[in-house]
Design a protein around this motif. Structure first.
Motif, PDB file in Angstrom:
ATOM      1  N   GLU A 192       0.791  -1.239  -0.042  1.00  0.00           N
ATOM      2  CA  GLU A 192      -0.052  -0.057   0.219  1.00  0.00           C
ATOM      3  C   GLU A 192       0.691   1.471   0.090  1.00  0.00           C
ATOM      4  O   GLU A 192       0.598   2.201  -0.731  1.00  0.00           O
ATOM      5  CB  GLU A 192      -0.944   0.092   1.109  1.00  0.00           C
ATOM      6  CG  GLU A 192      -1.898  -1.122   1.198  1.00  0.00           C
ATOM      7  CD  GLU A 192      -3.038  -0.912  -0.143  1.00  0.00           C
ATOM      8  OE1 GLU A 192      -3.103   0.381  -0.484  1.00  0.00           O
ATOM      9  OE2 GLU A 192      -3.599  -1.654  -0.473  1.00  0.00           O
ATOM     10  N   GLN A 193       1.962   1.259   0.829  1.00  0.00           N
ATOM     11  CA  GLN A 193       2.984   2.413   0.926  1.00  0.00           C
ATOM     12  C   GLN A 193       3.296   2.738  -0.584  1.00  0.00           C
ATOM     13  O   GLN A 193       3.379   3.798  -1.103  1.00  0.00           O
ATOM     14  CB  GLN A 193       3.836   2.377   1.785  1.00  0.00           C
ATOM     15  CG  GLN A 193       3.538   2.246   3.271  1.00  0.00           C
ATOM     16  CD  GLN A 193       4.698   1.792   4.145  1.00  0.00           C
ATOM     17  OE1 GLN A 193       5.766   1.514   3.862  1.00  0.00           O
ATOM     18  NE2 GLN A 193       4.269   2.098   5.490  1.00  0.00           N
ATOM     19  N   ASN A 194       3.994   1.703  -1.311  1.00  0.00           N
ATOM     20  CA  ASN A 194       4.515   1.769  -2.481  1.00  0.00           C
ATOM     21  C   ASN A 194       3.555   2.344  -3.523  1.00  0.00           C
ATOM     22  O   ASN A 194       3.684   3.124  -4.544  1.00  0.00           O
ATOM     23  CB  ASN A 194       4.928   0.264  -3.112  1.00  0.00           C
ATOM     24  CG  ASN A 194       6.206   0.163  -2.331  1.00  0.00           C
ATOM     25  OD1 ASN A 194       6.857   1.005  -1.690  1.00  0.00           O
ATOM     26  ND2 ASN A 194       6.615  -1.292  -2.247  1.00  0.00           N
ATOM     27  N   ARG A 195       2.186   1.820  -3.380  1.00  0.00           N
ATOM     28  CA  ARG A 195       1.118   2.292  -4.239  1.00  0.00           C
ATOM     29  C   ARG A 195       0.782   3.546  -4.224  1.00  0.00           C
ATOM     30  O   ARG A 195       0.444   4.257  -5.185  1.00  0.00           O
ATOM     31  CB  ARG A 195       0.125   1.333  -4.214  1.00  0.00           C
ATOM     32  CG  ARG A 195      -1.269   1.393  -4.924  1.00  0.00           C
ATOM     33  CD  ARG A 195      -2.434   0.736  -4.509  1.00  0.00           C
ATOM     34  NE  ARG A 195      -3.572   0.873  -5.312  1.00  0.00           N
ATOM     35  CZ  ARG A 195      -4.918   0.711  -5.151  1.00  0.00           C
ATOM     36  NH1 ARG A 195      -4.989  -0.316  -3.950  1.00  0.00           N
ATOM     37  NH2 ARG A 195      -5.744   0.777  -5.913  1.00  0.00           N
ATOM     38  N   GLN A 196       0.586   4.069  -2.870  1.00  0.00           N
ATOM     39  CA  GLN A 196       0.671   5.753  -2.691  1.00  0.00           C
ATOM     40  C   GLN A 196       1.412   6.684  -3.387  1.00  0.00           C
ATOM     41  O   GLN A 196       1.192   7.514  -3.704  1.00  0.00           O
ATOM     42  CB  GLN A 196       0.434   5.688  -1.221  1.00  0.00           C
ATOM     43  CG  GLN A 196      -1.121   5.142  -0.666  1.00  0.00           C
ATOM     44  CD  GLN A 196      -1.079   5.303   0.923  1.00  0.00           C
ATOM     45  OE1 GLN A 196      -0.222   5.797   1.513  1.00  0.00           O
ATOM     46  NE2 GLN A 196      -2.264   4.666   1.410  1.00  0.00           N
ATOM     47  N   GLN A 197       2.826   6.084  -2.948  1.00  0.00           N
ATOM     48  CA  GLN A 197       3.912   7.058  -3.419  1.00  0.00           C
ATOM     49  C   GLN A 197       3.961   7.169  -5.093  1.00  0.00           C
ATOM     50  O   GLN A 197       4.530   7.873  -5.459  1.00  0.00           O
ATOM     51  CB  GLN A 197       5.331   6.490  -2.999  1.00  0.00           C
ATOM     52  CG  GLN A 197       5.470   6.352  -1.483  1.00  0.00           C
ATOM     53  CD  GLN A 197       6.614   5.725  -0.957  1.00  0.00           C
ATOM     54  OE1 GLN A 197       7.343   5.149  -1.911  1.00  0.00           O
ATOM     55  NE2 GLN A 197       7.038   5.782   0.238  1.00  0.00           N
ATOM     56  N   SER A 198       3.350   6.032  -5.539  1.00  0.00           N
ATOM     57  CA  SER A 198       3.443   5.937  -6.947  1.00  0.00           C
ATOM     58  C   SER A 198       2.382   6.622  -7.588  1.00  0.00           C
ATOM     59  O   SER A 198       2.266   7.289  -8.749  1.00  0.00           O
ATOM     60  CB  SER A 198       3.610   4.596  -7.734  1.00  0.00           C
ATOM     61  OG  SER A 198       2.417   3.977  -7.409  1.00  0.00           O
TER      62      SER A 198
END
Length: 382
Positions: free
Chosen positions: A376-382
Motif C-alpha cells: 500500500e505504501q508503494n502504491r500511494q507513492q506512485s
C-alpha cells in the motif's frame, strides 16, 4: 531391524511351474524396489510344492534383476553336497554380486529328499555340523586343508578364489531341535528361527533357543549376536483385519491341508478348513491383519525373545499377486519405518512445529500484514 523374506517357495501342485518361478523372481524385484533388505531362497527336491532345487542358480538370476537386495541360501541342505562345492559356489556368487550373498545352511527339511538320496535322517544334523566346519575353514584361511570323514574327503584343499566378503556371512536355520542353534553357536554364525517354534519332539521357546546358542558359543570360544538372529513368520497385511483374512482364507487352507497335511503328513489344526486362517492368527502362528497389528506382534516377539535383529516374512502364494504385492507394500510403508529409525526425525520435527503453531501463526500473520502494508505504501507513492 532388517526386513526380508524366507522363500521356500510354496506353489500349489497343478500350477504352471515355469510361471510360478517367474512370479518368485518378480516378487524379489518388487521387494528390491520397496527397500527390503534381504531374501533367503530354499533348496528342495521332492513333494511337489517347493520347486527351487538350487538356491544358488536362482540367486544368480535374481541378482541380475535387483540392485540392493541381499540374497541368501535359505538354506543349502549340507548333507546333500560336498562341502568344498558349497564353499566354491558361494564364493563365486560373492564375487559376481560384489558381496550381496549370504550362506544359510541346514540339515535338510524334507524327509522325502533324504530318503531319495539314501541319507540316514538320524545323521543329518551331525553331517551339517561337520560340513559347516569344513566350509568355514575353507573360507577363513587360504592354507591347504586336509580332512577325512566317512562321507567326504579333502586333500590339501583350498579355494583359489577367496571370498569377496571377509568374514563371509554364515547363518544356520533352526526349526525344532536344538542342533541348529548349537551349531550356530559353535561357529559364531547367525540364526534363522521360526517365530513360534514347533513343539513336535521337544518343547522349546525363543528365549531357550537363544540361550542354547549362547552356551554353545561360550563353550567353543565364539560369540553370537542378537542382531544376526532372524525370525521367520507368515504375514499378510491389508487395510483391515477382515480383508486380510478373506484375502488368504482359501489359499492358506490349501497350503496347510494339501501340502503340510496331506503331502507331508504334518499335524494340522483341528478346525474346519475355512477357519484355519482364524486359528493360525489367533494362536499367533501367523500375522494376518493391518500394519498396526503387525507392529504390535513384532514388539511382542521382541519381548518374548529378548531381542532379535531380522524379521523375515515367509513367502506364501496364498492370494492373488496384486494382494500379495500390496501386503509387502504396506509392510514397507508403515511397518518397517517403525523399527528402522527412519521416522524419528520426521516425528520430532512435526511435534516441534505443532508445539510452536500458535507462535508461528502469529509470525505468519505479521509477515502477511507487513507485506500488505509495504504494498500500500508503494502504491500511494506512485
Amino acid at each position: 531391524m532388517n526386513f526380508g523374506i524366507f522363500m521356500a517357495p510354496f506353489h500349489r501342485v497343478g500350477e504352471n511351474p515355469t510361471l510360478a518361478l517367474q512370479r518368485d523372481l518378480e516378487l524379489l524385484q518388487w521387494l528390491d524396489r520397496l527397500g527390503f533388505d534381504e531374501a533367503w531362497i530354499g533348496e528342495h527336491h521332492s513333494a511337489g510344492w517347493e520347486t527351487i532345487a538350487s538356491p544358488e542358480v536362482f540367486m544368480a538370476t535374481a541378482a541380475e534383476r535387483t540392485h540392493n537386495l541381499r540374497l541368501g541360501t535359505g538354506v543349502v541342505s549340507l548333507p546333500y553336497h560336498h562341502p568344498y562345492m558349497v564353499a566354491n559356489r558361494m564364493v563365486l556368487l560373492d564375487h559376481l554380486t560384489h558381496g550381496r550373498v549370504m550362506l544359510g545352511v541346514g540339515p535338510g527339511a524334507l524327509a522325502s529328499d533324504a530318503y531319495m538320496f539314501g541319507i540316514d535322517p538320524a545323521r543329518q544334523r551331525e553331517m551339517m555340523d561337520e560340513s559347516l566346519g569344513a566350509i568355514k575353514r575353507l573360507m577363513d584361511s587360504p592354507e591347504p586343508y586336509t580332512y577325512t570323514s566317512d562321507w567326504f574327503e579333502l586333500h590339501d584343499a583350498h579355494l583359489q578364489l577367496r571370498p569377496f566378503q571377509q568374514p563371509f556371512p554364515l547363518v544356520v536355520a533352526s526349526v525344532q531341535s536344538p542342533a541348529g542353534v548349537m551349531t550356530a553357536g559353535k561357529y559364531g554364525a547367525g540364526v534363522i528361527s521360526l517365530s513360534v517354534p514347533r513343539d513336535m519332539v521337544r518343547s522349546t521357546s525363543l528365549q531357550s533357543q537363544w540361550a542354547i546358542a549362547e552356551e554353545s558359543a561360550a563353550e567353543h570360544g565364539q560369540t553370537v549376536k542378537r542382531e544376526e538372529w532372524r525370525l521367520s513368520v507368515g504375514v499378510h497385511l491389508a487395510e483391515s483385519k477382515k480383508e486380510a483374512q478373506e484375502d488368504i482364507r482359501e489359499g492358506s487352507a490349501r497350503v496347510v491341508t494339501e501340502y503340510f497335511g496331506n503331502t507331508l503328513g504334518h499335524e494340522v489344526p483341528d478346525v474346519p478348513r475355512d477357519q484355519i486362517v482364524d486359528f493360525m492368527t489367533d494362536n499367533k502362528q501367523w500375522i494376518v491383519g493391518t500394519p498396526d497389528d503387525c507392529i504390535q506382534r513384532i514388539n511382542e516377539l521382541q519381548e518374548m525373545s529378548g531381542g532379535f535383529g531380522g524379521m523375515l516374512v515367509r513367502a506364501e502364494d496364498w492370494a492373488p499377486r496384486d494382494k500379495l504385492h500390496r501386503s509387502y507394500e504396506l509392510m514397507a510403508r508403515y511397518v518397517m519405518p517403525q523399527f528402522q529409525g527412519s521416522l524419528a526425525g520426521i516425528q520430532q520435527s512435526q511435534q516441534w512445529a505443532s508445539g510452536l503453531r500458535d507462535t508461528l501463526q502469529v509470525n505468519r500473520r505479521a509477515g502477511l500484514e507487513r507485506a500488505a502494508e509495504v504494498y500500500e505504501q508503494n502504491r500511494q507513492q506512485s
